[in-house]
Design an enzyme around this catalytic site. Structure first.
Site: not given
Length: 293
Positions: A18, A148, A198
């Protein structure tokens, strides 16, 4: 659905890759494995990749100057010295809650940081989005589950975000001087399609590039809420994109194997790897975060 061809930047399989970032001054890409408490540094000119161990789970990074970075960790915002890797807590962030950690975040053109928190197990309504500017932290949106897709229009007048559990991309007008909201958020895009919204990044033309977790693709949305493109990526759970390279014409995409059993990993041979593709678009240099006035 477009298939542009993708190369593998890193073979390492991140448990939860991430928070990718790119430092144009040094031609260096950075990303995290949140769960394994690791920071990856990719020197793109040589393709050398360095793994740094971290004292806490961390999820995003922004440059302060040529010597320091601001890193969002599970209990606060840390200043990291690039040369030594030394980290010092600058501002606590939900440090009194063992149930939450930092998640997605990005810097507004003014230098303000929007940073999200979430339950460590993705529990409903434990998360929030915060605004951090010139040393001051305030909560913008409480009661979220998995914040997100935090990103901003090139002119700094619009912010985007989502709660991945609700799967609706939101837009909100913000003050270009400091990134504070000036109205209530409104839905921009949401469907019942497979996968979850996301991480996202905005390109130089204002298009929103989103990693669709669980659907093996990147989707591109216009500021008007239309889906302009969908691009396949060779991994089930892409997590976040960022533009990289001297011309900012390549896209780095992180991924994860979090939540996948042995059978799922077997049919997703690239799980957790980090990829690069040429999207036919250009990004913008990410702004530095402002710690002080």
């Amino acid at each position: 659905m477009e298939d542009l061809g993708v190369s593998i930047l890193s073979d390492h399989r991140c448990h939860l890759g991430e928070g990718p970032a790119y430092d144009a001054a040094t031609d260096t890409a950075w990303w995290f494995d949140i769960i394994e408490r690791e920071l990856f540094e990719a020197r793109l000119a040589t393709r050398e990749i360095i793994r740094h161990s971290l004292p806490v789970m961390c999820s995003m990074l922004a440059p302060i100057d040529d010597r320091r970075q601001l890193i969002a960790g599970e209990d606060g915002l840390y200043v990291r010295e690039i040369a030594t890797g030394r980290m010092a807590l600058h501002t606590p962030l939900e440090a009194d809650s063992a149930a939450t950690r930092s998640n997605d975040g990005r810097v507004h053109p003014s230098g303000a940081l929007w940073i999200g928190t979430m339950g460590r197990g993705g529990e409903r309504s434990l998360g929030a989005i915060y605004h951090f500017f010139e040393g001051r932290l305030r909560r913008l949106y409480p009661g979220l589950s998995i914040p997100n897709s935090i990103c901003f229009s090139p002119d700094g007048r619009t912010a985007y975000f989502t709660d991945s559990r609700e799967n609706v991309l939101m837009r909100v007008s913000v003050d270009p001087a400091d990134g504070t909201p000036t109205e209530e958020p409104q839905p921009l895009y949401g469907t019942g399609e497979p996968g979850d919204l996301d991480g996202s990044v905005v390109d130089a033309d204002g298009l929103i590039w989103n990693a669709r977790w669980g659907a093996s693709r990147l989707d591109v949305y216009t500021p008007a809420g239309e889906r302009a493109r969908s691009i396949t990526v060779p991994v089930l759970q892409p997590s976040c994109p960022v533009f990289i390279g001297a011309a900012l014409d390549r896209l780095l995409v992180t991924s994860a194997w979090q939540g996948m059993d042995d059978a799922m990993r077997a049919v997703d041979p690239n799980h957790g790897r980090t990829f690069v593709l040429r999207p036919g678009a250009r990004g913008r240099v990410e702004p530095h975060v402002r710690l002080a006035a």
